[in-house]
Enzyme design. Structure first.
Site, short mmCIF file in Angstrom:
data_model
loop_
_atom_site.label_atom_id
_atom_site.label_comp_id
_atom_site.label_asym_id
_atom_site.label_seq_id
_atom_site.Cartn_x
_atom_site.Cartn_y
_atom_site.Cartn_z
N CYS A 66 0.87 -1.17 0.00
CA CYS A 66 0.00 0.00 0.00
C CYS A 66 0.91 1.22 0.00
O CYS A 66 1.49 1.57 1.04
CB CYS A 66 -0.93 0.00 1.22
N HIS A 143 -1.52 -5.09 -10.61
CA HIS A 143 -2.18 -3.98 -11.28
C HIS A 143 -2.29 -4.22 -12.78
O HIS A 143 -1.42 -4.87 -13.38
CB HIS A 143 -1.38 -2.68 -11.09
N GLU A 192 -9.67 0.30 -6.95
CA GLU A 192 -8.79 -0.55 -6.14
C GLU A 192 -9.42 -1.91 -5.81
O GLU A 192 -10.59 -1.98 -5.39
CB GLU A 192 -8.45 0.14 -4.82
N CYS A 201 -4.19 6.08 -5.23
CA CYS A 201 -3.63 4.74 -5.03
C CYS A 201 -2.13 4.84 -5.31
O CYS A 201 -1.73 5.05 -6.45
CB CYS A 201 -4.29 3.73 -5.98
N GLY A 204 -0.88 2.12 -7.38
CA GLY A 204 -1.44 2.35 -8.72
C GLY A 204 -0.61 3.37 -9.49
O GLY A 204 -0.35 3.21 -10.69
N1 LIG Z 1 -6.13 -2.09 -3.02
C1 LIG Z 1 -4.71 -2.46 -2.99
C2 LIG Z 1 -4.07 -2.17 -1.63
C3 LIG Z 1 -4.00 -0.73 -1.33
C4 LIG Z 1 -3.27 0.02 -2.39
C5 LIG Z 1 -3.43 1.52 -2.36
N2 LIG Z 1 -4.21 2.05 -1.27
C6 LIG Z 1 -2.06 2.16 -2.36
O1 LIG Z 1 -1.91 3.29 -1.87
O2 LIG Z 1 -1.13 1.51 -2.86
C7 LIG Z 1 -4.58 -3.95 -3.23
O3 LIG Z 1 -5.54 -4.67 -2.98
O4 LIG Z 1 -3.50 -4.36 -3.66
#
Ligand SMILES: N[C@H](CCC[C@H](N)C(=O)O)C(=O)O
Length: 257
Positions: A66, A143, A192, A201, A204
């Site tokens: 994250c 991703h 997400e 994100c 992301g």
């Molecule tokens: N939803 C993402 C985790 C949080 C990623 C996002 N909040 C960030 O800042 O990287 C996943 O399931 O891999």
């Protein structure tokens, strides 16, 4: 805490252990009956690092990376830190109103994303409505990145879940759309995995920058504009992704959940 509006409940368990499971994560994240957040972050003591970090999405799924939360850790701790995560060791350094994090090297191997079968991850031979042929990349979490003419014209709220739950992604997937304004500037949005549309994100942004570099669309350093604000991404000489941006401590409270 939050990173550009991607909000977190951060549990500081460096001195006293705290148990979190999927049910408890969902209860904390619930914006009506709990505290409310996109992700729950559990900070613990590190054995070979300053601290450890575990991450749960709002749907209770535990994940390995994250980016926005990783920038929050040095702000919470008050100094530069090494962080043990399920995806490896990360280094986060305080900088300005947030931090710079070395997110490591991206992987474009189909079985590292992972995908259900071998495909060219530069351009998956797949389409979901108007979104087609994404780059697939793992930056600690999985991703896909679609480059489109206008991110605001894409119905991400409907296409996002269709892609997230497609069985071609055995661990589901985070869905990013981006349009490139210049080699050092793009605009993006993210659906997400486990959290839906968020204001930012971090992983992301890392994935989108890495995809843009792979396709020769971006310079080695770029500004990425997300709904909640901007991040700066740079590629180090050894191919690591360096992400810089704000991290905000909103308040610290007591809660029994
Ligand atoms: N939803 C993402 C985790 C949080 C990623 C996002 N909040 C960030 O800042 O990287 C996943 O399931 O891999």
């Amino acid at each position: 805490m939050h990173g550009l509006g991607n909000d977190f409940v951060v549990v500081d368990a460096r001195t006293d252990p705290v148990a979190i499971d999927a049910d408890r994560a969902r209860a904390i994240a619930d914006r009506h009956t709990g505290i409310g957040c996109d992700q729950i972050i559990l900070i613990g003591p590190g054995s070979d690092t300053d601290v450890s970090m575990r991450i749960w999405n709002a749907d209770g799924s535990e994940v390995a990376a994250c980016g926005n939360a990783t920038r929050c850790v040095p702000v919470l701790v008050g100094r530069d830190v090494s962080i043990r995560t399920a995806a490896g060791i990360l280094h986060a350094a305080l900088e300005g109103d947030g931090a710079t994090v070395d997110m490591g090297k991206p992987s474009f191997d189909w079985n590292a994303i992972p995908l259900a079968y071998a495909m060219d991850t530069r351009a998956l031979p797949l389409a979901w409505g108007e979104l087609a042929n994404p780059v697939a990349v793992n930056v600690g979490n999985p991703h896909v990145v679609f480059f489109v003419p206008d991110v605001h014209a894409v119905p991400l709220e409907t296409l996002g879940p269709d892609i997230e739950y497609d069985l071609v992604f055995p661990e589901r997937i985070n869905v990013n759309i981006a349009h490139v304004l210049a080699p050092d500037h793009l605009v993006m949005r993210t659906w997400e995995r486990g959290a839906g549309l968020t204001r930012a994100c971090g992983t992301g942004a890392c994935a989108t920058f890495a995809a843009g570099r792979l396709l020769d669309l971006l310079a080695p350093s770029a500004r990425l504009d997300l709904p909640g604000g901007s991040l700066r991404l740079a590629e180090s000489g050894d191919g690591h992704l360096l992400m810089s941006g704000p991290a905000t401590h909103v308040f610290t409270g007591e809660a029994s959940l």
